[in-house]
Scaffold this active site. Structure first.
Site, mmCIF file in Angstrom:
data_model
loop_
_atom_site.group_PDB
_atom_site.id
_atom_site.type_symbol
_atom_site.label_atom_id
_atom_site.label_comp_id
_atom_site.label_asym_id
_atom_site.label_seq_id
_atom_site.Cartn_x
_atom_site.Cartn_y
_atom_site.Cartn_z
ATOM 1 N N PRO A 1 0.827 -1.205 0.000
ATOM 2 C CA PRO A 1 0.000 0.000 0.000
ATOM 3 C C PRO A 1 0.867 1.263 0.000
ATOM 4 O O PRO A 1 2.068 1.213 0.261
ATOM 5 C CB PRO A 1 -0.791 -0.132 1.297
ATOM 6 C CG PRO A 1 -0.785 -1.587 1.603
ATOM 7 C CD PRO A 1 0.526 -2.088 1.125
ATOM 8 N N CYS A 2 0.243 2.383 -0.277
ATOM 9 C CA CYS A 2 0.942 3.663 -0.391
ATOM 10 C C CYS A 2 1.782 3.933 0.862
ATOM 11 O O CYS A 2 1.251 4.005 1.970
ATOM 12 C CB CYS A 2 -0.086 4.767 -0.587
ATOM 13 S SG CYS A 2 0.623 6.376 -0.934
ATOM 14 N N THR A 3 3.084 4.078 0.676
ATOM 15 C CA THR A 3 4.018 4.232 1.794
ATOM 16 C C THR A 3 5.118 5.219 1.408
ATOM 17 O O THR A 3 5.616 5.188 0.285
ATOM 18 C CB THR A 3 4.657 2.876 2.168
ATOM 19 O OG1 THR A 3 3.632 1.907 2.352
ATOM 20 C CG2 THR A 3 5.483 2.992 3.433
#
Length: 284
Positions: free
Chosen positions: A2-4
């Site tokens: 996921p967006c990190t």
């Protein structure tokens, strides 16, 4: 993944560079093609967003910058990340989560199709409105902060700014408020989809502004709405403004734990059982 986001100060990197990196995920499994472009803002006097139908006047003096806009522009540019000719970098954005107390005190500013009332700015717009005009990482924070105060936002986001010397991380708080903190030169930060700033020096933000910046009325707004949950007078923005859901412990925190475990294997007892629970993947 996921967006990190990961932020690396210049004394924490091998070659003395400031490093900002972020992956862009897709929660529904669809891939959104991106382009790499170089943009000259000369002659542009205004910008209109697709999602919020907001028109913002643009100042003169913008410089050329790189960006990663969507290939399909049906939802707007979404320029996401880039560097300008002054060597200022910006990444937009890491989607964050908040709580009902914050949204009641300062609601998000969403487009009203019934009345035609524009919404605030969001991930679609931020690079376009800020990066061409930023003279430094700090200046980028201040410009975005001013836009948030004036127009508001319809979502919670974390935005990274960098130049050759500094990295700043800005988090939106409610519809019009924001905080930002400079990443220490000898540190790195791992940032999943939750508010990450866990300590904030309001005296510095209202005084010398050395490592902390915020909305000019943040202290009064927090006090008036009883948002500070600490009992020791030390503001913890993650507790005050962030979400407190089970998904944080199984979706967000484990990502930060996994990256830190990889990059700093000797920093803590990562894989031990109790009593080393403070280093577990579900801990704050």
């Amino acid at each position: 993944m996921p967006c990190t986001t990961i932020l690396v100060g210049k004394k924490a990197s091998f070659d003395g560079s400031t490093i900002v990196a972020r992956n862009e995920d897709s929660s529904n499994g669809e891939f959104c093609p991106k382009r790499f472009v170089s943009v000259d803002p000369a002659g542009k006097t205004s910008y209109t967003s697709v999602i919020s139908h907001l028109t913002v006047p643009l100042p003169q003096g913008g410089v050329r910058y790189t960006a990663m806009p969507n290939a399909d522009l049906k939802e707007g540019l979404w320029e996401e990340a880039g560097f300008n000719a002054r060597n200022v970098g910006m990444s937009a954005t890491e989607t964050l989560t908040t709580n009902e107390r914050v949204l009641a005190a300062d609601p998000l500013v969403r487009y009203d199709a019934t009345t035609g009332t524009p919404g605030g700015i969001g991930e679609e717009d931020m690079v376009t409105l800020v990066l061409p005009y930023a003279t430094s990482a700090r200046d980028g924070v201040l410009r975005l902060g001013a836009l948030l105060e004036r127009y508001g936002t319809y979502e919670m986001n974390g935005i990274a700014f960098s130049d050759v010397d500094e990295i700043w991380w800005l988090e939106t708080v409610g519809g019009h408020h924001w905080i930002a903190r400079r990443v220490p030169d000898d540190c790195y930060v791992t940032m999943p989809n939750q508010l990450g700033i866990d300590s904030f020096d309001l005296d510095d933000a209202y005084g010398e502004k050395h490592c902390h910046l915020c909305s000019p009325d943040l202290r009064e707004w927090v006090a008036a709405n009883h948002l500070d949950l600490s009992l020791d007078g030390q503001l913890n923005p993650r507790d005050a403004f962030g979400s407190h859901s089970d998904s944080d412990h199984v979706y967000n925190t484990p990502r930060a734990w996994a990256i830190q475990r990889f990059l700093s294997p000797t920093a803590g007892p990562w894989d031990r059982a109790l009593p080393a629970e403070d280093f577990g993947p579900e801990c704050d």
